[in-house]
Design an enzyme around this catalytic site. Structure first.
Site, PDB file in Angstrom:
ATOM      1  NE  ARG A  88      19.812 -14.856  38.094  1.00 15.09           N
ATOM      2  CZ  ARG A  88      19.775 -15.747  39.199  1.00 15.09           C
ATOM      3  NH1 ARG A  88      19.742 -15.704  40.439  1.00 15.09           N
ATOM      4  NH2 ARG A  88      19.930 -17.187  38.997  1.00 15.09           N
ATOM      5  NE  ARG A 117      29.522 -13.034  26.904  1.00 13.71           N
ATOM      6  CZ  ARG A 117      29.993 -12.558  27.957  1.00 13.71           C
ATOM      7  NH1 ARG A 117      29.382 -12.503  28.957  1.00 13.71           N
ATOM      8  NH2 ARG A 117      31.584 -12.346  27.788  1.00 13.71           N
ATOM      9  CE1 TYR A 132      20.279 -13.403  27.235  1.00 14.70           C
ATOM     10  CE2 TYR A 132      18.575 -15.484  27.266  1.00 14.70           C
ATOM     11  CZ  TYR A 132      19.378 -14.175  28.497  1.00 14.70           C
ATOM     12  OH  TYR A 132      19.551 -14.623  29.180  1.00 14.70           O
ATOM     13  CG  ASP A 180      27.250 -12.512  32.588  1.00 14.33           C
ATOM     14  OD1 ASP A 180      26.342 -12.286  33.443  1.00 14.33           O
ATOM     15  OD2 ASP A 180      27.717 -13.134  31.832  1.00 14.33           O
TER      16      ASP A 180
END
Lengths: 257, 257
Positions: free
Chosen positions: B51, B203, B112, B53
């Protein structure tokens, strides 16, 4: 007046090309000249190594301009980037150069990269930065077709009928084609290097090599097209958004040191 | 009802994230559910592996949905891409899967990539796809800092206070940092791989490693921050636009063959 050289990156999408147009559509040249006028009032003139067409990008365009003041090149770069905002144009490097440096006439090499995506699903993250076709392409076939174009040839077949160059004879030093990972398809990058190119030469070559990659043309047909010395023998000219001017070579690098 | 898996690419810029929001802001989930409703009227529900951001991109998101009709996966992909236009969302692959396939719960790996540009001139061609800082970064220092995070740890320091995961213990299998050519500066890509990540974990890690690369943090401070098990010990959380979900791993690849 001191002369400065600039290395420039831009997204060609919103521009009518490098060069100022009579019709007043936004050009990269105009955007930079207006930023220069914010630093030193009055009319400015900036000349570039490659007069890129509408929609063509650059990461390594080089241009020069004369200014009245003795600017620190690093501060000049920062001030121009400040005034260029929000236009998608950035000054990557700036240097004081000799009065006889000429971005266009001193250059002995131009390098272009064309990004060609082959997949059915639309380009999303790379939208505006690639030319997309929906069918797979054969790397080896495109490389075989490109090999016929290396060296000194009459490129009448591969130049625009609007091309203003006196001679259609040019030397292409390199056409290197690589395949990169691309989710759901293929991405090819065509790297072309020459002293100079004719108008629409890179896009005429890329559009023709795409036909070879698709299997519609045998690689040998590129040789026949070249030898025909006729614009009618060219494959379709591809659209501009995959094309990027990545670098310009000079006898000594104006930005070194 | 037959179940289908989708591999999805999107530009996260215009979306509030993957997940539908109560406020009605545009989400990727809603865009795809509305495209599904153009194919089979009624309400649809599509569930994703990650999910993401607001502002986070994907080239390898995976999701599943149940449809009434027995669709040819290739035609289903084309029809969805047609109805998704002009939203920056593309279906890269589609496959019929077993009824117990679950994009989120069947996944055993998420990958990622974070793109970090270090240069003074603004990002132009990569605008919206990178996080940019204006100072140079040290690759070796960032790699040394990242090494402390590999393996199974309590990542309380590196998760959002809003994170809903029951446990802060996660295993990071890989953080590979590479430096790529970037005109006028540096580009780094941080590739992270884990079974699953906590909210804002990538992040939080990237923002902390940037501090290490800038020389503001010694690499060892990453170890101290991890061991503190305190959100206050984290470096600044970096913005979302450099982040991209590049792939999801399953015991058997739903799109193979």
């Amino acid at each position: 007046m001191p002369r400065y050289a600039f290395r420039i990156e831009y997204d060609g999408g919103p521009f009518c090309g490098w060069q100022r147009q009579a019709g007043g559509q936004p050009s990269v040249q105009q955007a930079i000249e207006e930023a220069l006028a914010r630093l030193e009032p009055g009319a400015h003139r900036i000349g570039a190594a490659g007069r890129t067409d509408a929609g063509v990008h650059a990461t390594g365009q080089v241009a020069h301009a004369d200014l009245a003041k003795d600017w620190d090149p690093f501060k000049l770069m920062g001030a121009l980037n400040w005034h260029l905002k929000p236009a998608p144009v950035a000054i990557l490097a700036c240097a004081r150069v000799a009065d006889d440096f000429h971005a266009r006439f001193s250059a002995h090499e131009r390098r272009y990269t064309f990004r060609l995506m082959a997949r059915r699903a639309p380009a999303v993250l790379e939208r505006g930065l690639v030319w997309q076709v929906a069918h797979p392409l054969d790397l080896q076939a495109m490389q075989a077709g490109a090999a016929y174009l290396i060296g000194r040839h009459d490129f009448t077949t591969f130049r625009s009928v609007m091309c203003q160059a006196e001679s259609p004879v040019k030397s292409i030093d390199e056409i290197r084609i690589e395949e990169l990972p691309c989710p759901g398809g293929q991405e090819f990058r065509l790297h072309l290097r020459a002293r100079s190119f004719l108008h629409n030469q890179v896009r005429s070559i890329t559009g023709t090599l795409e036909r070879v990659g698709a299997g519609a043309w045998a690689p040998e047909r590129v040789k026949e097209a070249l030898e025909a010395k006729s614009r009618a023998a060219c494959g379709p000219v591809c659209p501009p958004q995959g094309l990027c001017l990545t670098g310009v070579g000079y006898p000594s690098d104006p930005f070194a040191g």
